[in-house]
Scaffold this motif. Structure first.
Motif: not given
Length: 287
Positions: A101-118
């Motif tokens: 789900s979108e909520k679960e995907q949000e918790t699996a993103l890493v924010f680095h250098n102004n970009t979200y990475h899976p």
């Protein structure tokens, strides 16, 4: 009494005279050798008969003494959490699943250098936020052990069937490339890195097969072969889905778009109809 003593003395002297003869000891040796040789030949004959009984009808030997035999009770390792005490650690960043789900995907993103990475693995931290010893999830051979300016110390361990476990964000490493490590052996200590600062002190753990990332939580306490036995595969990125969508759009576009080869025929037919209509109108207006 004297007669009995004389009899005993005479008997002893007879035995002594018998053993004093030169042929006595060689004869005893030959008899003993013959008995031993006969026993050995008899034992070998019994073993040959047993071996023939173990052979199949087509001559194939099924003896259990074959070098290629596999140990029946050989232990099989299961994936383990890369920590000495699994109950003392927790997952702070989950694996990015494109089917979640979108909520679960949000918790699996890493924010680095102004970009979200899976996140291609899971980030593990201790319950108290302190450093902890990182252990090998499976036995294998160290393929890489070096420091990365962005990821911290990185250790990669190769296993069978193209499977590899990756450990990042280590503060140090206890192994080097080429080392054979056993399951549960300490390979380093959890630390911080520049890529995922929000996770604090942690270890980034990945499971890959033939270069493709899989969710480690789906394979904990399962054998290595479960990666190939499970029919459902987890996509590591959205490239395949995007490619499928692109192919679908192209197919739809091809089906709905008119063919260039049919356009001239339609124009010629329309022109012919207009010409006939004009002739009909002219004939009607003539006196």
């Amino acid at each position: 009494m004297r007669e009995e003593e004389k009899k005993r003395t005479s008997q002893g002297s007879k035995f002594q005279q018998f053993f004093r003869k030169k042929w006595v000891f060689p004869a005893i040796y030959l008899v003993s050798a013959a008995v031993i040789l006969t026993s050995v030949l008899w034992y070998q004959a019994i073993r040959n008969n047993d071996a023939n009984d173990l052979s199949t009808d087509d001559g194939t030997d099924v003896s259990y003494n074959e070098d290629q035999s596999v140990e029946v009770n050989q232990s099989v390792e299961n994936f383990k959490m890369p920590a000495i005490d699994p109950d003392a650690v927790k997952v702070v960043t989950n694996f990015y699943d494109f089917n979640a789900s979108e909520k679960e995907q949000e918790t699996a993103l890493v924010f680095h250098n102004n970009t979200y990475h899976p996140n291609q693995g899971i980030d593990i931290a201790s319950n108290d936020g302190k450093a902890f010893e990182v252990t090998a999830s499976l036995s294998g051979t160290v393929a890489k052990a070096e420091k990365d300016s962005l990821l911290g110390y990185v250790v990669e361990i190769e296993h069978e069937n193209g499977v590899k476990t990756i450990y990042q964000s280590l503060a140090d490493t206890k192994v080097q490339a080429g080392d054979k490590v056993k399951q549960g052996e300490i390979i380093g200590q959890a630390g911080k890195n520049q890529f995922n600062k929000d996770a604090g002190v942690h270890v980034h753990f990945e499971i890959r097969k033939d270069g493709k990332a899989y969710n480690p939580l789906n394979y904990m306490d399962e054998p290595l072969t479960s990666l190939t036995e499970k029919s459902v595969e987890e996509p590591s990125d959205g490239a395949a889905q995007k490619e499928d969508n692109k192919d679908g759009e192209e197919a739809t576009s091809d089906e709905t778009a008119p063919s260039d080869e049919t356009q001239p025929d339609e124009e010629q037919s329309q022109s012919k109809e207009n010409s006939e209509q004009e002739k009909s109108d002219n004939s009607t207006t003539k006196p």
